[in-house]
Motif scaffolding. Structure first.
Motif, PDB file in Angstrom:
ATOM      1  N   LEU A   1       0.832  -1.201   0.000  1.00  0.00           N
ATOM      2  CA  LEU A   1       0.000   0.000   0.000  1.00  0.00           C
ATOM      3  C   LEU A   1       0.873   1.259   0.000  1.00  0.00           C
ATOM      4  O   LEU A   1       0.619   2.205  -0.751  1.00  0.00           O
ATOM      5  CB  LEU A   1      -0.922  -0.015   1.215  1.00  0.00           C
ATOM      6  N   SER A   2       1.923   1.247   0.817  1.00  0.00           N
ATOM      7  CA  SER A   2       2.810   2.413   0.871  1.00  0.00           C
ATOM      8  C   SER A   2       3.532   2.631  -0.455  1.00  0.00           C
ATOM      9  O   SER A   2       3.714   3.765  -0.891  1.00  0.00           O
ATOM     10  CB  SER A   2       3.817   2.280   2.010  1.00  0.00           C
ATOM     11  N   ILE A   3       3.916   1.533  -1.109  1.00  0.00           N
ATOM     12  CA  ILE A   3       4.601   1.653  -2.406  1.00  0.00           C
ATOM     13  C   ILE A   3       3.643   2.183  -3.468  1.00  0.00           C
ATOM     14  O   ILE A   3       3.970   3.117  -4.202  1.00  0.00           O
ATOM     15  CB  ILE A   3       5.207   0.292  -2.832  1.00  0.00           C
ATOM     16  N   PHE A   4       2.453   1.600  -3.544  1.00  0.00           N
ATOM     17  CA  PHE A   4       1.503   2.024  -4.578  1.00  0.00           C
ATOM     18  C   PHE A   4       1.048   3.465  -4.377  1.00  0.00           C
ATOM     19  O   PHE A   4       0.855   4.198  -5.337  1.00  0.00           O
ATOM     20  CB  PHE A   4       0.296   1.084  -4.631  1.00  0.00           C
ATOM     21  N   LEU A   5       0.883   3.865  -3.119  1.00  0.00           N
ATOM     22  CA  LEU A   5       0.453   5.235  -2.840  1.00  0.00           C
ATOM     23  C   LEU A   5       1.623   6.206  -2.694  1.00  0.00           C
ATOM     24  O   LEU A   5       1.420   7.409  -2.540  1.00  0.00           O
ATOM     25  CB  LEU A   5      -0.406   5.270  -1.567  1.00  0.00           C
ATOM     26  N   GLN A   6       2.868   5.641  -2.699  1.00  0.00           N
ATOM     27  CA  GLN A   6       4.076   6.453  -2.496  1.00  0.00           C
ATOM     28  C   GLN A   6       3.933   7.291  -1.224  1.00  0.00           C
ATOM     29  O   GLN A   6       4.201   8.493  -1.221  1.00  0.00           O
ATOM     30  CB  GLN A   6       4.333   7.345  -3.710  1.00  0.00           C
ATOM     31  N   ASN A   7       3.535   6.610  -0.137  1.00  0.00           N
ATOM     32  CA  ASN A   7       3.207   7.298   1.105  1.00  0.00           C
ATOM     33  C   ASN A   7       4.209   6.937   2.210  1.00  0.00           C
ATOM     34  O   ASN A   7       4.196   5.814   2.726  1.00  0.00           O
ATOM     35  CB  ASN A   7       1.787   6.924   1.525  1.00  0.00           C
ATOM     36  N   VAL A   8       5.037   7.881   2.575  1.00  0.00           N
ATOM     37  CA  VAL A   8       6.049   7.680   3.606  1.00  0.00           C
ATOM     38  C   VAL A   8       5.412   7.427   4.971  1.00  0.00           C
ATOM     39  O   VAL A   8       5.970   6.728   5.806  1.00  0.00           O
ATOM     40  CB  VAL A   8       7.042   8.862   3.644  1.00  0.00           C
ATOM     41  N   TRP A   9       4.231   7.989   5.189  1.00  0.00           N
ATOM     42  CA  TRP A   9       3.586   7.844   6.497  1.00  0.00           C
ATOM     43  C   TRP A   9       3.132   6.406   6.748  1.00  0.00           C
ATOM     44  O   TRP A   9       3.142   5.942   7.893  1.00  0.00           O
ATOM     45  CB  TRP A   9       2.427   8.830   6.636  1.00  0.00           C
ATOM     46  N   ILE A  10       2.774   5.695   5.687  1.00  0.00           N
ATOM     47  CA  ILE A  10       2.414   4.283   5.849  1.00  0.00           C
ATOM     48  C   ILE A  10       3.663   3.469   6.170  1.00  0.00           C
ATOM     49  O   ILE A  10       3.628   2.564   6.997  1.00  0.00           O
ATOM     50  CB  ILE A  10       1.686   3.739   4.597  1.00  0.00           C
ATOM     51  N   VAL A  11       4.777   3.817   5.538  1.00  0.00           N
ATOM     52  CA  VAL A  11       6.046   3.140   5.847  1.00  0.00           C
ATOM     53  C   VAL A  11       6.405   3.384   7.314  1.00  0.00           C
ATOM     54  O   VAL A  11       6.755   2.447   8.041  1.00  0.00           O
ATOM     55  CB  VAL A  11       7.199   3.626   4.928  1.00  0.00           C
ATOM     56  N   LEU A  12       6.293   4.629   7.742  1.00  0.00           N
ATOM     57  CA  LEU A  12       6.599   4.960   9.134  1.00  0.00           C
ATOM     58  C   LEU A  12       5.648   4.231  10.095  1.00  0.00           C
ATOM     59  O   LEU A  12       6.090   3.682  11.100  1.00  0.00           O
ATOM     60  CB  LEU A  12       6.506   6.471   9.355  1.00  0.00           C
ATOM     61  N   GLY A  13       4.375   4.192   9.763  1.00  0.00           N
ATOM     62  CA  GLY A  13       3.410   3.476  10.605  1.00  0.00           C
ATOM     63  C   GLY A  13       3.726   1.996  10.695  1.00  0.00           C
ATOM     64  O   GLY A  13       3.631   1.389  11.771  1.00  0.00           O
ATOM     65  N   THR A  14       4.119   1.406   9.577  1.00  0.00           N
ATOM     66  CA  THR A  14       4.497  -0.007   9.565  1.00  0.00           C
ATOM     67  C   THR A  14       5.727  -0.233  10.436  1.00  0.00           C
ATOM     68  O   THR A  14       5.794  -1.198  11.206  1.00  0.00           O
ATOM     69  CB  THR A  14       4.756  -0.478   8.121  1.00  0.00           C
TER      70      THR A  14
END
Length: 139
Positions: free
Chosen positions: A22-35
């Motif tokens: 999800l973080s890769i497809f959305l290019q979302n750093v916050w999802i990476v941080l949350g993970t």
């Protein structure tokens, strides 16, 4: 040796696959941080702090017939995942360079492969243990 039901381990792997993809497809750093925060919490406080496992326990009540895996393997794999996610998060916040998505993708791939039956981290763990044993007993 402490053991954990494989169903809970697979719940953790599924969470990693979903969140990292999800973080890769959305290019979302916050999802990476949350993970990263979720993985680090289970490293710091043990499997009881693992959100995926807590959710799985709501839906599955009986683990008595479930195969088990050593907690040390889960911890080793979580350490690798946390390290890769920490590197990715750092790169994303510092420079936003695309290489961070490679580190995130590595977590996705490893977790997906583990879900399909081959644990890359477990393989690495046993190779390290084997080499360590050889080094200690060859002297």
């Amino acid at each position: 040796m402490k053991e954990i039901p494989v169903t809970l381990v697979k719940a953790n792997q599924l969470m990693l696959v979903i969140l990292t993809l999800l973080s890769i497809f959305l290019q979302n750093v916050w999802i990476v941080l949350g993970t990263l925060v979720l993985v680090a919490a289970s490293l710091l406080f043990g499997p009881k702090a693992n959100l995926a496992m807590r959710i799985a326990k709501i839906f599955i009540k009986d683990f008595s017939k479930d195969e088990t895996e050593a907690v040390v393997l889960l911890r080793f794999n979580q350490t690798i995942a946390a390290s890769l996610l920490a590197i990715a998060t750092t790169i994303l916040f510092v420079s936003g360079h695309w290489i961070a998505w490679v580190f995130t993708g590595m977590v996705s791939i490893a977790a997906a492969v583990a879900l399909s039956g081959f644990c890359v981290g477990c393989f690495m763990y046993y190779q390290i243990k084997r080499l360590s044993y050889k080094m200690r007993h060859n002297n």
